[in-house]
Design a protein around this motif. Sequence first.
Motif, PDB file in Angstrom:
ATOM      1  N   ASP A  90     -20.297  37.404 -44.188  1.00  0.00           N
ATOM      2  CA  ASP A  90     -19.028  36.678 -44.050  1.00  0.00           C
ATOM      3  C   ASP A  90     -17.857  37.647 -44.200  1.00  0.00           C
ATOM      4  O   ASP A  90     -17.907  38.609 -44.967  1.00  0.00           O
ATOM      5  CB  ASP A  90     -18.913  35.589 -45.113  1.00  0.00           C
ATOM      6  CG  ASP A  90     -19.905  34.445 -44.868  1.00  0.00           C
ATOM      7  OD1 ASP A  90     -20.517  34.437 -43.789  1.00  0.00           O
ATOM      8  OD2 ASP A  90     -20.055  33.598 -45.760  1.00  0.00           O
ATOM      9  N   LYS A  91     -16.775  37.362 -43.469  1.00  0.00           N
ATOM     10  CA  LYS A  91     -15.576  38.220 -43.519  1.00  0.00           C
ATOM     11  C   LYS A  91     -14.314  37.369 -43.690  1.00  0.00           C
ATOM     12  O   LYS A  91     -14.133  36.374 -43.003  1.00  0.00           O
ATOM     13  CB  LYS A  91     -15.459  39.060 -42.243  1.00  0.00           C
ATOM     14  CG  LYS A  91     -14.197  39.917 -42.162  1.00  0.00           C
ATOM     15  CD  LYS A  91     -14.144  40.697 -40.861  1.00  0.00           C
ATOM     16  CE  LYS A  91     -12.822  41.433 -40.696  1.00  0.00           C
ATOM     17  NZ  LYS A  91     -12.577  42.393 -41.757  1.00  0.00           N
ATOM     18  N   VAL A  92     -13.476  37.788 -44.620  1.00  0.00           N
ATOM     19  CA  VAL A  92     -12.187  37.120 -44.836  1.00  0.00           C
ATOM     20  C   VAL A  92     -11.195  37.605 -43.784  1.00  0.00           C
ATOM     21  O   VAL A  92     -11.053  38.809 -43.554  1.00  0.00           O
ATOM     22  CB  VAL A  92     -11.636  37.419 -46.249  1.00  0.00           C
ATOM     23  CG1 VAL A  92     -10.243  36.817 -46.413  1.00  0.00           C
ATOM     24  CG2 VAL A  92     -12.585  36.874 -47.306  1.00  0.00           C
ATOM     25  N   GLY A  93     -10.477  36.681 -43.127  1.00  0.00           N
ATOM     26  CA  GLY A  93      -9.514  37.054 -42.089  1.00  0.00           C
ATOM     27  C   GLY A  93      -8.117  37.281 -42.659  1.00  0.00           C
ATOM     28  O   GLY A  93      -7.825  36.987 -43.827  1.00  0.00           O
ATOM     29  N   ASN A 107     -10.388  27.638 -38.679  1.00  0.00           N
ATOM     30  CA  ASN A 107     -11.801  27.921 -38.924  1.00  0.00           C
ATOM     31  C   ASN A 107     -12.070  29.408 -38.760  1.00  0.00           C
ATOM     32  O   ASN A 107     -11.438  30.070 -37.941  1.00  0.00           O
ATOM     33  CB  ASN A 107     -12.697  27.186 -37.923  1.00  0.00           C
ATOM     34  CG  ASN A 107     -12.716  25.689 -38.169  1.00  0.00           C
ATOM     35  OD1 ASN A 107     -12.103  24.947 -37.422  1.00  0.00           O
ATOM     36  ND2 ASN A 107     -13.435  25.252 -39.189  1.00  0.00           N
ATOM     37  N   ARG A 108     -12.990  29.910 -39.561  1.00  0.00           N
ATOM     38  CA  ARG A 108     -13.504  31.240 -39.281  1.00  0.00           C
ATOM     39  C   ARG A 108     -14.373  31.170 -38.037  1.00  0.00           C
ATOM     40  O   ARG A 108     -14.907  30.100 -37.700  1.00  0.00           O
ATOM     41  CB  ARG A 108     -14.331  31.767 -40.444  1.00  0.00           C
ATOM     42  CG  ARG A 108     -13.529  32.087 -41.701  1.00  0.00           C
ATOM     43  CD  ARG A 108     -14.445  32.597 -42.799  1.00  0.00           C
ATOM     44  NE  ARG A 108     -13.697  32.957 -44.020  1.00  0.00           N
ATOM     45  CZ  ARG A 108     -14.280  33.331 -45.152  1.00  0.00           C
ATOM     46  NH1 ARG A 108     -15.621  33.414 -45.222  1.00  0.00           N
ATOM     47  NH2 ARG A 108     -13.542  33.648 -46.196  1.00  0.00           N
ATOM     48  N   LEU A 109     -14.540  32.302 -37.335  1.00  0.00           N
ATOM     49  CA  LEU A 109     -15.433  32.311 -36.192  1.00  0.00           C
ATOM     50  C   LEU A 109     -16.853  31.982 -36.672  1.00  0.00           C
ATOM     51  O   LEU A 109     -17.318  32.504 -37.688  1.00  0.00           O
ATOM     52  CB  LEU A 109     -15.432  33.692 -35.521  1.00  0.00           C
ATOM     53  CG  LEU A 109     -14.143  34.140 -34.824  1.00  0.00           C
ATOM     54  CD1 LEU A 109     -14.387  35.478 -34.112  1.00  0.00           C
ATOM     55  CD2 LEU A 109     -13.659  33.109 -33.827  1.00  0.00           C
ATOM     56  N   GLY A 110     -17.534  31.093 -35.912  1.00  0.00           N
ATOM     57  CA  GLY A 110     -18.898  30.685 -36.286  1.00  0.00           C
ATOM     58  C   GLY A 110     -18.907  29.554 -37.278  1.00  0.00           C
ATOM     59  O   GLY A 110     -19.980  29.114 -37.710  1.00  0.00           O
ATOM     60  N   GLU A 111     -17.749  29.044 -37.639  1.00  0.00           N
ATOM     61  CA  GLU A 111     -17.666  27.972 -38.638  1.00  0.00           C
ATOM     62  C   GLU A 111     -17.180  26.727 -37.914  1.00  0.00           C
ATOM     63  O   GLU A 111     -16.108  26.710 -37.313  1.00  0.00           O
ATOM     64  CB  GLU A 111     -16.670  28.391 -39.729  1.00  0.00           C
ATOM     65  CG  GLU A 111     -16.702  27.545 -40.971  1.00  0.00           C
ATOM     66  CD  GLU A 111     -15.796  28.123 -42.051  1.00  0.00           C
ATOM     67  OE1 GLU A 111     -16.273  28.395 -43.160  1.00  0.00           O
ATOM     68  OE2 GLU A 111     -14.601  28.329 -41.752  1.00  0.00           O
ATOM     69  N   THR A 161     -18.153  34.038 -40.041  1.00  0.00           N
ATOM     70  CA  THR A 161     -19.301  33.783 -40.912  1.00  0.00           C
ATOM     71  C   THR A 161     -20.433  34.738 -40.520  1.00  0.00           C
ATOM     72  O   THR A 161     -20.404  35.347 -39.450  1.00  0.00           O
ATOM     73  CB  THR A 161     -19.795  32.335 -40.742  1.00  0.00           C
ATOM     74  OG1 THR A 161     -20.171  32.129 -39.380  1.00  0.00           O
ATOM     75  CG2 THR A 161     -18.717  31.349 -41.134  1.00  0.00           C
ATOM     76  N   LYS A 162     -21.393  34.829 -41.416  1.00  0.00           N
ATOM     77  CA  LYS A 162     -22.552  35.680 -41.138  1.00  0.00           C
ATOM     78  C   LYS A 162     -23.258  35.188 -39.879  1.00  0.00           C
ATOM     79  O   LYS A 162     -23.404  33.987 -39.669  1.00  0.00           O
ATOM     80  CB  LYS A 162     -23.498  35.645 -42.338  1.00  0.00           C
ATOM     81  CG  LYS A 162     -24.691  36.564 -42.198  1.00  0.00           C
ATOM     82  CD  LYS A 162     -25.547  36.511 -43.452  1.00  0.00           C
ATOM     83  CE  LYS A 162     -26.760  37.428 -43.333  1.00  0.00           C
ATOM     84  NZ  LYS A 162     -27.606  37.411 -44.552  1.00  0.00           N
TER      85      LYS A 162
END
Length: 929
Positions: free
Chosen positions: A208-211, A247-251, A198-199
């Motif tokens: 934000d970035k898609v993994g 989870n995304r990092l930071g999420e 996430t941002k």
Amino acid sequence: MKSSDLVLDFIEKNCSYTTLFQSLQDRKPLGIQAEDIQQALGIVRNNASTILNQLHKKGQLIKINSRPVTFIAKKNFQKFFQDHSSESKETYTLNELTAILQASSSKDDPFSHLLGSNGSLANQISQAKAAIVYPPDGLHTLLLGASGVGKTTFAAAMHAYGLHVHKKKSDEFPFVTFNCADYFNNPQLLLSQLFGHTKNAFTGASQDKVGLVEKANGGILFLDEIHRLPPDGQEMLFYLMDKGEYNRLGESSSRRKANLLIIAATTENPNDSLLTTFKRRIPVTINLPTFNQKPIFERIEIVDHFFKYESINLNRSITLAPEVLKALAIYTFKTGNIGQLRSEIKLLCANAFLQYLQDNQTIYIDFSLLNKDIKEGMFHLEKLDSETKHYLSMFSENIVISPDKEKNDYPFELLNNDIYDQMSTKLTDLRRQGLNNDTIHEVLKKDVDEYFSCILKNIHTTQSNIQTLYKVIPKEIVDTTVKLVEFAEHQLATKFKDKFIFGLCFHIHALLKRLNTNPIMPTPQLSKIQVEHLKEFQVSQAIIKKLEKIFHTSIPLSEQGFLALLLSQNKLDAVINNYIGIVIICHGNSTASSIAAVANTLLNTAWLKAIDMPLSTAIDETYKKFRSVAISVHRGRGLLLLVDMGSLVDFGKRLTEETGIQVSVIESISTPLALELLRKVLYKTDELDTIYNSILSNKFLPVTANRRLAILSVCITGEGASKMVKDILETTLQKKYRQIFDIIVTNYLDVKKEYSKLQATHNFIAAIGNIDPELDIPYFPIGQLMEESGRKKFWALLNTSLPASPQENLTILKSNDIYDKACLLLEKYVKYINPKVAIKHIKTFINDIQYSSKNDEQLLDFTVHLGCMLDRCIHRDAIYFENIRQFKQDHLVIFSTIRTAITSLEKSYDIQINDDEVCYIIKLIEVHA
């Protein structure tokens, strides 16, 4: 209800389509045999067999040629062919049916394109397929193997197979790859690549970035070098595998869903590099073999495949020396495996292409182009297992790789040449035309050669291996053929052409199939083939007996003659097994190559290698050339090195230290010396030290004070032809050279015993006559001496040993007819026969025994021998044949043929021709065969 109806009904009910399909898949016997009918319906076995064959002829049953023969209902059979897109016929083997099933099931199978899919990778592919199709969404898989074994390629094949079986498109079943080593030094960035972020999740995360997990949703995520993934990353992955959430990092608040299959790969031991909790969640582990763990035929196929790829890229044919193919196939790749092999092949092709641009010749990859490590691997060839050595021995000729974009993997399926149909039809046509038996024989012989050539030209040498044959020909036939070729090579003391084993396998397969239909076989002139190819005919008889015993069948006599022709026409012209290597190095631009060219030309070889050393060339550069040449010619018996001066003398010691090759250095160079050494290497079985010491002691130098120059005049009896040669030479040589040369007259048997004694007083330059004495000197048939080209070659050979060159004045026989030439020779040297009349009788005799020479020289020699024989017999000059009883016993058939035919000569001249003369005729025919 009729018995035949009962039988047909029983087969239709008890051999259904489902039963057939399952039996083929499980490789189990299928169909109903006569004994089944007897047990089920009470019909006597012989009667049951008759009924089954009648139903087969009516087209209601399909016959399966197995042991025992079985039958299935054609009605049930039709569905099988409809399902597998194949036309039906009346008779099959189990292997043919299995091949149809495999071809259908593998037609769109991505794994079938992997080299080794039916061999070293068969079990791994079965595991991979099970992992992909296992319900509901497949099984996570770990690929193990050294660097370069093809883990990424294998994973891609798994994805392609998933697309195929699930009938999905790429966007519905994605394939996402990631190498964990790319971000090994930055674990946070690595996890961000995998799961997204996430941002403001970490410094630098501006949005934000898609993994990759999200991108692979619904498909496959391939993680290479998984051992580089940190422990927290492994924990996040196995949570994903357990729950389908991440989870995304930071999420932290919400969980994301993903349904995907993970394929991981590593070069490390997973027990040392992966968390136990992570390993437990990967139920399938697949080990991929290294290049060297694959069987030799697969390694050859892989090498060929990569050269083929480069040939397509260059859009040009590539020719490579057989040693290159072997060296690459047996090299132990310590780290790079197949990946390193591909790089090496690319580099080889690039260097060869650069040379092609400079000289505009063919793109040729010579042994010298290989790097040092790969070349030195050839020194360990003898340490390989016997199966590998035998397989590699088939590659003895240059291999040409063409840029055809498509190559049929099963070349034998394209061939529809039934030699027996061709011969039967041709035989009928020729007889209808009223042609004589000799003409018919020659025409059919030519057809045999064309037939086999047609088979071989469709076989791509490096792609032809035993596993390929198994796909289309019953394994028992393939294995039997391999053993028969080995048997024939041993019996004939020869080697056959590379492709012979594959062509003969196809031929035997066709022969056995044809025998099942009880064909009418054409019968060629067996006696003529037996005379022309006696040894091959005897071996073919033994092969036929073996085939009859193994396959429980009866093979007609005509096949013996046919097989004898195949054996004779597919020998290698020359097989160099264990010659001592011989290299000459001289200072100057062309000195060495000029001397080598003269010696090689005179002795009809290319074994003497030359390296010129211009004064501007560095010594190390010359040594590198020498080292490459030495390795390429070394056959395990050492090397003779001729040098002129300077540091070249040290080359032998340096090569021995680096490679272990024994080298004897001779610090002297001359054409006569090079010629004499080459003679000893080609014609002698002496060891390196023996030849070297003989040169040092001057014992075998071309001219010495103690030994006179001599020419050996030899014929099979020591009478007639050999005296004729002596007379020709004595009248030909100028007077001053008659004082230099001695002409020694002898016969074939005596010279074998006395040659070493004769060498004590004479240095023999050449042998001339009507039979090759097989000594350490070049041989010239009489007929060749009468031709301009042969005469010049003979004279050039003499000139290398003479102090000056005489004017040649050998008479050229002007007539182009062989019999006319023989007549002219006999007119000069016989005393008691009229040569013109004698030639007519001799021609009749030659036709009667169906003698066939390989060339005009042999026919001339044979005719002259018969003329001299008649002259002897009229004068009652008896000759003696050693061990005649045993010889006659060993040659009963041909002796009877010659003995019967020769009565016409006896009647014409009112003479008796004894058995000794007949045996000499047979001996001469054998030598000419």
